[in-house]
Design an enzyme around this catalytic site. Structure first.
Site, PDB file in Angstrom:
ATOM      1  N   HIS A 124       0.843  -1.194   0.000  1.00 17.33           N
ATOM      2  CA  HIS A 124       0.000   0.000   0.000  1.00 17.33           C
ATOM      3  C   HIS A 124       0.880   1.247   0.000  1.00 17.33           C
ATOM      4  CE1 HIS A 124      -3.645   2.293   1.923  1.00 17.33           C
ATOM      5  NE2 HIS A 124      -3.038   2.999   0.992  1.00 17.33           N
ATOM      6  N   GLU A 162       0.872   8.243  -3.386  1.00 20.99           N
ATOM      7  CA  GLU A 162       1.716   7.758  -2.290  1.00 20.99           C
ATOM      8  C   GLU A 162       3.022   8.547  -2.206  1.00 20.99           C
ATOM      9  OE1 GLU A 162       1.044   5.326   0.121  1.00 20.99           O
ATOM     10  OE2 GLU A 162      -0.970   5.673  -0.682  1.00 20.99           O
ATOM     11  N   HIS A 221       3.416  10.749   1.137  1.00 22.69           N
ATOM     12  CA  HIS A 221       4.316  10.126   2.103  1.00 22.69           C
ATOM     13  C   HIS A 221       5.784  10.199   1.700  1.00 22.69           C
ATOM     14  CE1 HIS A 221       0.668   8.644   3.953  1.00 22.69           C
ATOM     15  NE2 HIS A 221       0.320   8.076   2.814  1.00 22.69           N
TER      16      HIS A 221
END
Length: 287
Positions: free
Chosen positions: A92, A150, A154
């Site tokens: 993920h 992502e 992050h």
């Protein structure tokens, strides 16, 4: 040839990470069942914070059987729509975290450079697919594919340990290949088998026995949706625990017994179903 899973620090990532692609092919091809071969998830309450350093990483892994059973329509960008169902945990994301709870997000304005990950795309498609259709909101406006989401949310917060897209994705792939969660569970006789239930404590113990650190588990409707591993900034495993917690075995909405369900791929069509669910999973906390 040295074992791909040997213990060594990744202080010179540009020397170590290019080997990750070879390690993945060598390690995972026989480690998982055929077909052959991860902001917030771990802390806080959904608040955005500008980058001010971070304390550790969470590698969040999804169980496709749980996620893909929510999909009623498919599209070509959805990993759930492959002709053969995914039978191993997929990535993920890799998420910087704060020890006291919470996480940094959207830390540096950036334009995603697709060329930086061109050598990794085949591996990313296999082990880090989007399990939803449509595009995802980005930090700095617009909607882009899952990997861009992502990276912006992050990956930009991993600086200076992670400096660009290649560092981010290759580091996650390296950790994923070195700590093979699916293989560890199979060694403990935990399989995705027709509704069979397993003790959550058995799953946690199997991971701790294999890797020496406790994971965190996220469940949905009595099934494992995510299993998360935590790492110090030098990429050594640590227990998934936030400072001040009384229990190191953190579970999010997990009953005592859980399943690892299978699923059947659906016919491909256009759909944006499931994107909001993906974002919600990212913002589930250890707390």
């Amino acid at each position: 040839m040295r074992p791909c899973g040997g213990r060594r620090r990744m202080e010179k990532r540009r020397l170590v990470i290019p080997l990750a692609a070879l390690c993945l092919a060598a390690v995972l091809s026989g480690a998982l069942p055929p077909p052959p071969l991860r902001a917030a998830a771990a802390g806080g309450v959904g608040r955005k914070r500008r980058w001010a350093g971070f304390d550790y990483y969470v590698l969040a892994l999804q169980w496709p059987g749980t996620v893909c059973r929510q999909t009623s329509q498919c599209c070509s960008s959805n990993g759930c729509c492959r002709s053969h169902p995914l039978k191993f945990f997929t990535i993920h994301g890799l998420w910087p975290q704060y020890s006291y709870g919470g996480w940094p997000s959207c830390c540096r304005p950036t334009t995603f450079d697709d060329n930086k990950i061109s050598r990794l795309k085949t591996i990313l498609e296999e082990y880090w697919p989007s399990l939803y259709c449509g595009s995802f909101s980005t930090c700095f406006g617009g909607k882009r594919p899952f990997w861009v989401h992502e990276w912006e949310t992050h990956g930009t917060c991993g600086y200076p340990e992670i400096q660009d897209e290649y560092d981010y994705f290759s580091t996650a792939l390296y950790l994923y290949s070195k700590y093979n969660v699916t293989k560890a569970l199979r060694k403990a006789h935990i399989y995705p088998r027709g509704g069979r239930k397993y003790l959550v404590s058995h799953i946690v113990s199997a991971i701790e026995f294999s890797f020496g650190a406790m994971p965190s588990i996220v469940c949905k409707n009595g099934s494992v949706q995510e299993l998360r591993l935590c790492f110090h900034k030098d990429y050594q495993l640590r227990d998934c625990v936030v400072e001040g917690e009384n229990s190191v075995n953190r579970r999010s909405h997990c009953p005592r017994y859980v399943t690892l369900p299978s699923y059947k791929p659906h016919a491909i069509s256009d759909s944006t179903e499931g994107i909001s669910n993906q974002v919600n999973v990212e913002h589930q906390s250890f707390e």
